[in-house]
Design a protein around this motif. Sequence first.
Motif, PDB file in Angstrom:
ATOM      1  N   VAL A   1       0.805  -1.100  -0.149  1.00  0.00           N
ATOM      2  CA  VAL A   1      -0.104   0.131  -0.034  1.00  0.00           C
ATOM      3  C   VAL A   1       0.958   1.303  -0.001  1.00  0.00           C
ATOM      4  O   VAL A   1       1.922   1.328   0.846  1.00  0.00           O
ATOM      5  CB  VAL A   1      -0.948   0.138   1.112  1.00  0.00           C
ATOM      6  N   GLU A   2       0.572   2.048  -0.703  1.00  0.00           N
ATOM      7  CA  GLU A   2       1.368   3.216  -1.148  1.00  0.00           C
ATOM      8  C   GLU A   2       0.545   4.636  -0.687  1.00  0.00           C
ATOM      9  O   GLU A   2      -0.606   4.580  -0.978  1.00  0.00           O
ATOM     10  CB  GLU A   2       2.238   3.441  -2.196  1.00  0.00           C
ATOM     11  N   ALA A   3       1.210   5.804  -0.554  1.00  0.00           N
ATOM     12  CA  ALA A   3       0.384   7.058  -0.071  1.00  0.00           C
ATOM     13  C   ALA A   3       1.277   8.296  -0.594  1.00  0.00           C
ATOM     14  O   ALA A   3       2.668   8.198  -0.442  1.00  0.00           O
ATOM     15  CB  ALA A   3      -0.129   7.202   1.329  1.00  0.00           C
TER      16      ALA A   3
ATOM     17  N   SER B   1       5.130   6.647  -1.464  1.00  0.00           N
ATOM     18  CA  SER B   1       6.101   6.036  -0.573  1.00  0.00           C
ATOM     19  C   SER B   1       5.309   4.830  -0.012  1.00  0.00           C
ATOM     20  O   SER B   1       4.135   4.947   0.147  1.00  0.00           O
ATOM     21  CB  SER B   1       6.594   6.967   0.371  1.00  0.00           C
ATOM     22  N   ASN B   2       6.024   3.607   0.552  1.00  0.00           N
ATOM     23  CA  ASN B   2       5.275   2.656   1.204  1.00  0.00           C
ATOM     24  C   ASN B   2       4.608   3.232   2.396  1.00  0.00           C
ATOM     25  O   ASN B   2       5.165   3.966   3.415  1.00  0.00           O
ATOM     26  CB  ASN B   2       6.350   1.609   1.708  1.00  0.00           C
ATOM     27  N   ALA B   3       3.326   2.776   2.925  1.00  0.00           N
ATOM     28  CA  ALA B   3       2.633   3.192   3.999  1.00  0.00           C
ATOM     29  C   ALA B   3       2.736   1.982   5.023  1.00  0.00           C
ATOM     30  O   ALA B   3       2.499   0.794   4.570  1.00  0.00           O
ATOM     31  CB  ALA B   3       1.269   3.580   3.409  1.00  0.00           C
ATOM     32  N   SER B   4       2.328   2.346   6.384  1.00  0.00           N
ATOM     33  CA  SER B   4       2.297   1.580   7.319  1.00  0.00           C
ATOM     34  C   SER B   4       0.902   1.845   8.011  1.00  0.00           C
ATOM     35  O   SER B   4       0.471   3.061   7.881  1.00  0.00           O
ATOM     36  CB  SER B   4       3.653   1.330   8.104  1.00  0.00           C
ATOM     37  N   ASN B   5       0.605   1.189   8.961  1.00  0.00           N
ATOM     38  CA  ASN B   5      -0.448   1.386   9.746  1.00  0.00           C
ATOM     39  C   ASN B   5      -0.514   2.612  10.453  1.00  0.00           C
ATOM     40  O   ASN B   5       0.672   3.081  11.184  1.00  0.00           O
ATOM     41  CB  ASN B   5      -0.773   0.010  10.737  1.00  0.00           C
ATOM     42  N   GLY B   6      -1.160   3.459  10.491  1.00  0.00           N
ATOM     43  CA  GLY B   6      -1.183   4.780  11.277  1.00  0.00           C
ATOM     44  C   GLY B   6      -0.808   5.950  10.401  1.00  0.00           C
ATOM     45  O   GLY B   6      -0.577   7.158  11.114  1.00  0.00           O
ATOM     46  N   ARG B   7      -0.281   5.688   9.327  1.00  0.00           N
ATOM     47  CA  ARG B   7      -0.024   6.790   8.281  1.00  0.00           C
ATOM     48  C   ARG B   7      -1.255   7.857   7.922  1.00  0.00           C
ATOM     49  O   ARG B   7      -2.464   7.249   7.821  1.00  0.00           O
ATOM     50  CB  ARG B   7       0.370   6.157   6.881  1.00  0.00           C
ATOM     51  N   THR B   8      -0.823   8.934   8.044  1.00  0.00           N
ATOM     52  CA  THR B   8      -2.129   9.837   7.840  1.00  0.00           C
ATOM     53  C   THR B   8      -1.988  10.694   6.696  1.00  0.00           C
ATOM     54  O   THR B   8      -1.065  11.108   6.169  1.00  0.00           O
ATOM     55  CB  THR B   8      -1.944  11.024   8.938  1.00  0.00           C
TER      56      THR B   8
ATOM     57  N   VAL C   1      -3.937   7.728  -2.060  1.00  0.00           N
ATOM     58  CA  VAL C   1      -3.845   6.352  -1.446  1.00  0.00           C
ATOM     59  C   VAL C   1      -3.948   5.522  -2.756  1.00  0.00           C
ATOM     60  O   VAL C   1      -5.113   5.301  -3.623  1.00  0.00           O
ATOM     61  CB  VAL C   1      -4.595   5.871  -0.396  1.00  0.00           C
ATOM     62  N   ARG C   2      -3.064   4.480  -2.798  1.00  0.00           N
ATOM     63  CA  ARG C   2      -3.195   3.290  -3.847  1.00  0.00           C
ATOM     64  C   ARG C   2      -2.634   2.039  -3.373  1.00  0.00           C
ATOM     65  O   ARG C   2      -1.759   2.015  -2.552  1.00  0.00           O
ATOM     66  CB  ARG C   2      -2.202   3.776  -5.122  1.00  0.00           C
ATOM     67  N   THR C   3      -3.395   0.969  -3.680  1.00  0.00           N
ATOM     68  CA  THR C   3      -2.910  -0.464  -3.299  1.00  0.00           C
ATOM     69  C   THR C   3      -2.197  -0.956  -4.749  1.00  0.00           C
ATOM     70  O   THR C   3      -2.951  -0.963  -5.795  1.00  0.00           O
ATOM     71  CB  THR C   3      -4.145  -1.145  -2.897  1.00  0.00           C
ATOM     72  N   LEU C   4      -1.448  -1.825  -4.588  1.00  0.00           N
ATOM     73  CA  LEU C   4      -0.784  -2.569  -5.426  1.00  0.00           C
ATOM     74  C   LEU C   4      -1.494  -4.113  -5.580  1.00  0.00           C
ATOM     75  O   LEU C   4      -2.610  -4.068  -4.968  1.00  0.00           O
ATOM     76  CB  LEU C   4       0.675  -2.747  -5.481  1.00  0.00           C
TER      77      LEU C   4
END
Length: 235
Positions: A70-72, A81-88, A95-98
């Motif tokens: 998941v990137e945002a 950039s790669n997103a992790s839980n809690g990313r605002t 937001v995009r998912t691969l």
Amino acid sequence: MKKKFFLLIMLFTLMLVACQPTASTPTKLPEPNISTNEPSPTNTAVPEPVASPAENPALNATLEEIEGSVEAKDIVDSDFSNASNGRTIQQEGQVRTLEDGYTRVDLSTGTLIRMAPRSYFTLVENQAEDGSLFTRIKLELGQIWVVLNGGSLEVETPSGQASVRGSYMMVEIDPETQAALVTCLEGNCTLENPAGIVELVNGQRARLDLPNLDDDKFDLPSIEEMSERDFAEWL
């Protein structure tokens, strides 16, 4: 003898005078306030101005339950950039998912959005509307499930707009035709394109198509019942 009697009379007279109470100076009473046509000045407290809440609060979102890629990016970022839980993500963020990516997007309005793989959307804005908030996002591709929490939400797609006021709506964009399939699991959903507006209720679905190649005109979406596959996707 007379002299002594006279002295006694004088002494008695002096004693009487000394016993008399002395006259006190009368207290001067305050003069009555005579009103005139001109009002007397008063010290009236002026209330300080109270700052009113913003009519259109900025929209943001937090990514949770991330699985896979998941990137945002925010509007100030040059690339994803790669997103992790809690990313605002702030307003105008994306937001995009691969191919293997899933995530839940928690909007600041309380609404939840779940993203399927190969999905891509933008947070557009919030607007005050009838005492609540009207939230707008733009879905470029993929599939999302919207769980609304108050107010209303509109999803812009390449073929039209789909909005929900109530509860649950799914929007899926066909990667080949760019048409948008909308299912309304619960609540009131509205589909709009240049041909007009249609209303969906519980258990209905419709399709927003691009204009016809022959006459470049849009068709009004036709309403049908949700399929078993549509219900299974919600589960």
